[in-house]
Design a protein around this motif. Structure first.
Motif, PDB file in Angstrom:
ATOM      1  N   SER A   1       2.281  11.245 -10.051  1.00  0.00           N
ATOM      2  CA  SER A   1       1.765  12.612  -9.959  1.00  0.00           C
ATOM      3  C   SER A   1       2.895  13.631 -10.096  1.00  0.00           C
ATOM      4  O   SER A   1       2.753  14.647 -10.804  1.00  0.00           O
ATOM      5  CB  SER A   1       1.046  12.792  -8.622  1.00  0.00           C
ATOM      6  N   LEU A   2       4.021  13.335  -9.418  1.00  0.00           N
ATOM      7  CA  LEU A   2       5.167  14.242  -9.520  1.00  0.00           C
ATOM      8  C   LEU A   2       5.704  14.284 -10.943  1.00  0.00           C
ATOM      9  O   LEU A   2       6.124  15.344 -11.426  1.00  0.00           O
ATOM     10  CB  LEU A   2       6.261  13.800  -8.550  1.00  0.00           C
ATOM     11  N   ARG A   3       5.688  13.111 -11.590  1.00  0.00           N
ATOM     12  CA  ARG A   3       6.155  13.096 -12.987  1.00  0.00           C
ATOM     13  C   ARG A   3       5.244  13.924 -13.875  1.00  0.00           C
ATOM     14  O   ARG A   3       5.715  14.638 -14.770  1.00  0.00           O
ATOM     15  CB  ARG A   3       6.216  11.655 -13.490  1.00  0.00           C
ATOM     16  N   ARG A   4       3.937  13.799 -13.647  1.00  0.00           N
ATOM     17  CA  ARG A   4       3.012  14.627 -14.431  1.00  0.00           C
ATOM     18  C   ARG A   4       3.245  16.107 -14.153  1.00  0.00           C
ATOM     19  O   ARG A   4       3.249  16.936 -15.075  1.00  0.00           O
ATOM     20  CB  ARG A   4       1.572  14.244 -14.098  1.00  0.00           C
ATOM     21  N   GLU A   5       3.432  16.417 -12.880  1.00  0.00           N
ATOM     22  CA  GLU A   5       3.715  17.812 -12.529  1.00  0.00           C
ATOM     23  C   GLU A   5       5.016  18.284 -13.160  1.00  0.00           C
ATOM     24  O   GLU A   5       5.095  19.417 -13.676  1.00  0.00           O
ATOM     25  CB  GLU A   5       3.773  17.963 -11.008  1.00  0.00           C
ATOM     26  N   HIS A   6       6.029  17.401 -13.116  1.00  0.00           N
ATOM     27  CA  HIS A   6       7.311  17.760 -13.744  1.00  0.00           C
ATOM     28  C   HIS A   6       7.144  17.967 -15.241  1.00  0.00           C
ATOM     29  O   HIS A   6       7.709  18.908 -15.827  1.00  0.00           O
ATOM     30  CB  HIS A   6       8.330  16.655 -13.471  1.00  0.00           C
ATOM     31  N   GLY A   7       6.353  17.065 -15.871  1.00  0.00           N
ATOM     32  CA  GLY A   7       6.099  17.241 -17.301  1.00  0.00           C
ATOM     33  C   GLY A   7       5.377  18.542 -17.591  1.00  0.00           C
ATOM     34  O   GLY A   7       5.707  19.255 -18.545  1.00  0.00           O
ATOM     35  N   ASN A   8       4.385  18.860 -16.737  1.00  0.00           N
ATOM     36  CA  ASN A   8       3.661  20.126 -16.917  1.00  0.00           C
ATOM     37  C   ASN A   8       4.586  21.322 -16.724  1.00  0.00           C
ATOM     38  O   ASN A   8       4.526  22.310 -17.472  1.00  0.00           O
ATOM     39  CB  ASN A   8       2.498  20.201 -15.936  1.00  0.00           C
TER      40      ASN A   8
ATOM     41  N   LYS B   1       0.826  -1.198   0.000  1.00  0.00           N
ATOM     42  CA  LYS B   1       0.000   0.000   0.000  1.00  0.00           C
ATOM     43  C   LYS B   1       0.861   1.249   0.000  1.00  0.00           C
ATOM     44  O   LYS B   1       0.612   2.203  -0.752  1.00  0.00           O
ATOM     45  CB  LYS B   1      -0.908  -0.020   1.229  1.00  0.00           C
ATOM     46  N   SER B   2       1.917   1.201   0.848  1.00  0.00           N
ATOM     47  CA  SER B   2       2.837   2.347   0.878  1.00  0.00           C
ATOM     48  C   SER B   2       3.534   2.517  -0.463  1.00  0.00           C
ATOM     49  O   SER B   2       3.684   3.634  -0.965  1.00  0.00           O
ATOM     50  CB  SER B   2       3.870   2.140   1.992  1.00  0.00           C
ATOM     51  N   LEU B   3       3.956   1.375  -1.054  1.00  0.00           N
ATOM     52  CA  LEU B   3       4.606   1.437  -2.359  1.00  0.00           C
ATOM     53  C   LEU B   3       3.652   1.977  -3.419  1.00  0.00           C
ATOM     54  O   LEU B   3       4.034   2.787  -4.275  1.00  0.00           O
ATOM     55  CB  LEU B   3       5.111   0.049  -2.745  1.00  0.00           C
ATOM     56  N   TYR B   4       2.389   1.512  -3.346  1.00  0.00           N
ATOM     57  CA  TYR B   4       1.396   1.986  -4.302  1.00  0.00           C
ATOM     58  C   TYR B   4       1.191   3.497  -4.160  1.00  0.00           C
ATOM     59  O   TYR B   4       1.120   4.230  -5.157  1.00  0.00           O
ATOM     60  CB  TYR B   4       0.083   1.248  -4.074  1.00  0.00           C
ATOM     61  N   GLU B   5       1.098   3.930  -2.880  1.00  0.00           N
ATOM     62  CA  GLU B   5       0.919   5.359  -2.648  1.00  0.00           C
ATOM     63  C   GLU B   5       2.123   6.155  -3.155  1.00  0.00           C
ATOM     64  O   GLU B   5       1.971   7.219  -3.761  1.00  0.00           O
ATOM     65  CB  GLU B   5       0.695   5.615  -1.157  1.00  0.00           C
ATOM     66  N   LYS B   6       3.330   5.599  -2.886  1.00  0.00           N
ATOM     67  CA  LYS B   6       4.538   6.294  -3.348  1.00  0.00           C
ATOM     68  C   LYS B   6       4.608   6.296  -4.876  1.00  0.00           C
ATOM     69  O   LYS B   6       5.039   7.281  -5.496  1.00  0.00           O
ATOM     70  CB  LYS B   6       5.787   5.639  -2.759  1.00  0.00           C
ATOM     71  N   LYS B   7       4.198   5.165  -5.482  1.00  0.00           N
ATOM     72  CA  LYS B   7       4.204   5.120  -6.949  1.00  0.00           C
ATOM     73  C   LYS B   7       3.202   6.112  -7.520  1.00  0.00           C
ATOM     74  O   LYS B   7       3.479   6.813  -8.500  1.00  0.00           O
ATOM     75  CB  LYS B   7       3.877   3.707  -7.424  1.00  0.00           C
ATOM     76  N   ALA B   8       2.018   6.155  -6.895  1.00  0.00           N
ATOM     77  CA  ALA B   8       1.019   7.132  -7.349  1.00  0.00           C
ATOM     78  C   ALA B   8       1.539   8.550  -7.176  1.00  0.00           C
ATOM     79  O   ALA B   8       1.355   9.420  -8.041  1.00  0.00           O
ATOM     80  CB  ALA B   8      -0.282   6.930  -6.551  1.00  0.00           C
ATOM     81  N   GLU B   9       2.224   8.784  -6.047  1.00  0.00           N
ATOM     82  CA  GLU B   9       2.810  10.103  -5.820  1.00  0.00           C
ATOM     83  C   GLU B   9       3.892  10.411  -6.843  1.00  0.00           C
ATOM     84  O   GLU B   9       4.002  11.537  -7.345  1.00  0.00           O
ATOM     85  CB  GLU B   9       3.387  10.152  -4.406  1.00  0.00           C
ATOM     86  N   LEU B  10       4.694   9.341  -7.158  1.00  0.00           N
ATOM     87  CA  LEU B  10       5.749   9.519  -8.167  1.00  0.00           C
ATOM     88  C   LEU B  10       5.147   9.856  -9.529  1.00  0.00           C
ATOM     89  O   LEU B  10       5.642  10.744 -10.247  1.00  0.00           O
ATOM     90  CB  LEU B  10       6.592   8.254  -8.255  1.00  0.00           C
TER      91      LEU B  10
END
Length: 416
Positions: A127-134, A116-125
């Protein structure tokens, strides 16, 4: 009798044991052995009841069972310890299995939490990648907009600094490369809509410089006309000396005289810097406004010639200098036209120049015609004017202009 029954029972037991050992494998032999045991049991029971020995048979069966129980107890006593140990080991294995199961359940829970923690971190990653792309897209967009702004600012500086070749190049880069990258933004669309204004600004700046150049040509053209007139007067002097030295006088045309004087003529013509004209022509070609510029230039030259020929002149001996200055201006004007025609024939056609020349000669004829009585009434003025027009005719003929109408005018006025 008891011994006989006991022996028969033992045989049955042995037979049953053989049946048990043979029963491990399923086959026809085991079935036949069971049938044999049953066949022997029947006669035994029959003989017991016939002899009325049921009590003895039961006793023998009980003794036989006791012996078998003793054997079983002995056998169990031999394997009891091993059985107990096996059971103990089994219980221990069961306990270990339970502990292992608990550990597995705990590990599974921990794994679920970690997952669950890994999933949350992956989802956060993600999201961060999308933000970085934006952010990267925004940075690229801002950089593209800054490039456009720099180009626009550079264009304005180049136009202000009269660097028109650089400005037209910058405008091309702006239209073909930079603006398409920011067209999706309102900023880019606004700049794209201002491109025609920028083109007009560049054209107006170049045209303004060209008009300033045309206005500044007034002194240059007069110097050119004065220079060529003086040069032609020297040639006329050489022709007079040549004619005086010849015993037999034959008429020699001016064209032949020009050829004869080529080897003695070392005067360098006055140079005219036509860069503003060529620069303006180049810019209008790049902007697709060549035809418009050509019409404008033709009108400007026609107006300029009209201004030259509109100068007030009076034909008096003391006031002939203004007319001669007008002739200098006309010479310089058409020498420049001849240079433009030679260097840019696809821009300035011979028909345009000939039209101007005919208009100039007609205007010049009108000026002389208005004062024809004064000219004919004063031989000194007539002689001076004849000399000026003759020199003017030679100069224009040397520059490839048709002077037949001029000669007809001189013939009508002076009879020569």
């Amino acid at each position: 009798m008891a011994d006989s029954i006991q022996q028969q029972l033992q045989q049955l037991v042995l037979l049953s044991d053989s049946v048990g050992t043979a029963g491990a494998g399923v086959g026809a032999g085991s079935v036949s052995t069971v049938e044999e045991a049953m066949e022997q049991l029947g006669p035994l029971i029959h003989s017991v009841y016939r002899a009325n020995k049921q009590k003895l048979f039961r006793q023998q069966v009980d003794l036989f069972a006791q012996r078998k129980d003793a054997e079983i107890m002995k056998l169990c006593g031999n394997y009891h310890q091993e059985f107990v140990q096996s059971v103990a080991q089994l219980l221990k294995v069961r306990q270990n299995t339970s502990e292992l199961q608990e550990k597995v359940v705990g590990l599974n829970a921990e794994l679920q939490l970690s997952g669950k923690s890994l999933y949350e971190k992956k989802a956060e990653l993600l999201s961060l990648r999308r933000e970085h792309g934006n952010i990267q897209d925004a940075v690229d967009a801002v950089r593209g907009c800054l490039d456009v702004v720099r180009l626009v600012a550079g264009f304005d500086e180049q136009v202000a600094g009269k660097q028109y070749y650089s400005a037209i190049k910058t405008l091309g880069v702006l239209k073909d490369q930079s603006l398409p990258q920011v067209r999706r933004f309102a900023f880019g669309r606004m700049l794209e809509s201002s491109i025609p204004h920028m083109e007009t600004k560049l054209q107006a700046a170049a045209l303004r410089d060209m008009k300033d150049w045309l206005f500044g040509l007034k002194k240059t053209t007069r110097d050119i006309g004065s220079h060529l007139t003086s040069r032609m007067q020297r040639k006329q002097g050489m022709w007079a000396e040549r004619d005086a030295a010849v015993q037999e006088r034959y008429f020699v045309s001016s064209a032949v005289q020009f050829v004869l004087d080529e080897e003695y003529d070392h005067d360098e013509p006055l140079a005219v810097d036509m860069m503003p004209l060529y620069q303006c022509l180049h810019i209008n070609e790049k902007l697709g406004r060549r035809a418009e510029f050509r019409r404008s230039f033709t009108e400007d030259r026609s107006d300029q010639l009209s201004l030259i020929l509109a100068s007030p002149v009076q034909f008096a001996l003391a006031q002939l200098a203004p007319f001669e200055a007008m002739l200098y201006d006309v010479i310089g004007f058409f020498v420049v036209e001849h240079g433009i025609l030679a260097s840019a024939p696809d821009f300035r056609s011979k028909a345009d120049v000939d039209t101007l020349w005919d208009a100039g000669i007609a205007k010049l004829s009108d000026i002389i015609a208005r004062s024809i009585q004064t000219i004919r009434g004063d031989p000194a003025i007539s002689q001076a004017l004849q000399g000026s027009l003759t020199t003017f005719t030679y100069v224009m003929e040397e520059n490839a202009y048709d002077v037949r109408k001029l000669r007809e005018l001189m013939m009508a006025i002076f009879g020569v």
